[in-house]
Design a protein around this motif. Structure first.
Motif, mmCIF file in Angstrom:
data_model
loop_
_atom_site.group_PDB
_atom_site.id
_atom_site.type_symbol
_atom_site.label_atom_id
_atom_site.label_comp_id
_atom_site.label_asym_id
_atom_site.label_seq_id
_atom_site.Cartn_x
_atom_site.Cartn_y
_atom_site.Cartn_z
ATOM 1 N N SER A 118 1.291 -1.187 -0.229
ATOM 2 C CA SER A 118 0.046 0.311 -0.064
ATOM 3 C C SER A 118 0.799 0.829 0.164
ATOM 4 O O SER A 118 1.746 1.209 0.555
ATOM 5 N N GLU A 119 -0.041 2.694 -0.505
ATOM 6 C CA GLU A 119 0.877 3.938 -0.293
ATOM 7 C C GLU A 119 -0.007 4.237 -0.448
ATOM 8 O O GLU A 119 -1.655 4.336 0.038
ATOM 9 N N PRO A 120 0.735 5.927 -0.234
ATOM 10 C CA PRO A 120 -0.320 6.853 0.025
ATOM 11 C C PRO A 120 -1.630 7.063 -0.796
ATOM 12 O O PRO A 120 -2.980 7.499 -0.941
ATOM 13 N N GLY A 121 -1.416 6.526 -2.267
ATOM 14 C CA GLY A 121 -1.946 7.145 -3.771
ATOM 15 C C GLY A 121 -2.666 5.873 -3.779
ATOM 16 O O GLY A 121 -3.156 5.518 -5.099
ATOM 17 N N ALA A 122 -2.429 4.741 -3.153
ATOM 18 C CA ALA A 122 -2.548 3.828 -3.293
ATOM 19 C C ALA A 122 -2.432 2.357 -3.010
ATOM 20 O O ALA A 122 -1.735 1.336 -1.715
#
Length: 393
Positions: A134-138
């Motif tokens: 996971s990422e901040p935009g994904a």
């Protein structure tokens, strides 16, 4: 789906139960009930020692092939172990991400060199892993990852950020999904890389949760490096490998999770009896629905595992996540309803939550992490029911 245990299975159950009774003693007895979601900070080093005791006795990697350090046990025997482990109140294990996710992925899709390098350290709990997805935009929309890796000679160089990285503060290695094709979008051009955490290019920042604990983290890659051979599968084929890992995420250990859920429900019923709310027919009906819901979850989980073992896995995995996540979130709300105003105060300063308060606060995230409910519904709608795809920006 035949749910009948054989005489051999029942003998195995007795073996597991006896070993746990013989070994959860002395200093290890104090670990009963420790750890788990929202409580990973509890007795961490002691739980590492316990996990290594399990490894010494051959109680890790139960479903792995024997040639890779496992025991090659049947699906039912793995279920039995996790059931008995949870019933004994044994502490949450620290090696779940390596043992249940990365290890099976390497066995299926890794090179022999990768298996020989990493599987022994997972099996004996000397190398711990975290997951860089996971990422901040994904978040649940994993195909939108922006962390990038470029090839420089014999190394991959990573730049980017991951978030909600469980136990990154303790991990030796991270399996990372990164974009290695600069011109790619969505599912294409991704690679699945194995990255050491102890290096100057990796920074871990804890995220404080509603429970006051910090088992999740942000991880920043700023010129982090790993060997060229540390890609699982082919470069650009990371989506397929990542999906294989997610398939293992909802494996046999979820059966033990459900035994834990049953203990939580039993505790709420005991509270209701003690404070008189059990006499309220509305509360009693909610408790009954919770019990029935848990039976549905367990039966569905066993059906899902049976289909995986038979090689006929369908939409059951996404349905399973929808079932247990919403049920567990509602259980936290039910605990607060039973407790009433008493649930609003903590036992001591500064923020001493009891088990039911922690259950309520942490379970708010159940329908988000591990694949949000919205994403799971989209998967079922688009890939199973054949409905039109949701418009994307």
């Amino acid at each position: 789906m035949d749910l009948t245990y054989s005489a051999e299975d029942e003998a195995f159950r007795t073996e597991v139960r006896q070993w746990l009774a013989d070994n959860l003693v002395g200093d290890f007895a104090a670990l009963k009930g420790r750890g788990g979601s929202g409580r990973e900070h509890e007795c961490y080093e002691e739980r590492v020692a316990w996990n290594r005791r399990l490894a010494e006795a051959g109680w890790t990697c139960l479903g792995w092939p024997v040639e890779y350090g496992g025991r090659g046990l049947s699906l039912f025997q793995q279920v039995i172990f996790h059931e008995e482990y949870a019933r004994a109140g044994a502490p949450a294990r620290v090696n779940h991400l390596g043992e249940e996710l990365l290890g099976p992925t390497l066995i299926e899709l890794g090179t022999e060199q990768q298996r020989q390098r990493f599987l022994p350290g997972i099996a004996d709990v000397t190398e711990l892993w975290c997951q860089g997805y996971s990422e901040p935009g994904a978040g649940s929309d994993l195909a939108g990852v922006r962390t990038r890796a470029r090839r420089e000679g014999d190394e991959w160089v990573l730049d980017g950020q991951k978030v909600w990285t469980s136990l990154a503060q303790h991990a030796d290695w991270c399996f990372v999904l990164a974009r290695t094709d600069p011109g790619s979008t969505r599912h294409a051009g991704l690679s699945y890389l194995l990255v050491p955490m102890d290096q100057p290019g990796v920074r871990v920042r804890p995220i404080e949760q509603l429970t006051g604990t910090s088992e999740f983290n942000e991880v920043f890659f700023d010129g982090a490096r790993t060997g060229a051979e540390m890609v699982v599968g082919e470069p650009g084929d990371g989506w397929r490998v990542a999906m294989a890992t997610l398939g293992y995420e909802r494996g046999v250990s979820t059966i033990g999770q459900q035994v834990g859920f049953a203990k939580e429900l039993d505790g709420i019923v005991a509270t209701a009896r003690a404070n008189g709310t059990y006499d309220d027919p509305v509360v009693r009906a909610r408790l009954a629905r919770a019990r029935l819901g848990l039976d549905v979850i367990r039966t569905h989980a066993l059906r899902t595992l049976s289909s995986v073992a038979a090689g006929t896995q369908g939409p059951e995995v996404s349905v399973s996540k929808l079932l247990w996540a919403r049920w567990h979130r509602d259980l936290g709300e039910l605990a607060m309803a039973v407790r009433g105003a008493d649930a609003l105060t903590v036992a001591g300063a500064p923020y001493a939550l009891d088990d039911q308060q922690s259950l309520y606060l942490f379970s708010r995230a159940d329908t988000i992490y591990g694949g949000s409910d919205e994403i799971q519904r989209n998967i079922i709608a688009e890939r199973v029911l054949g409905l039109p795809k949701e418009p994307r920006p």
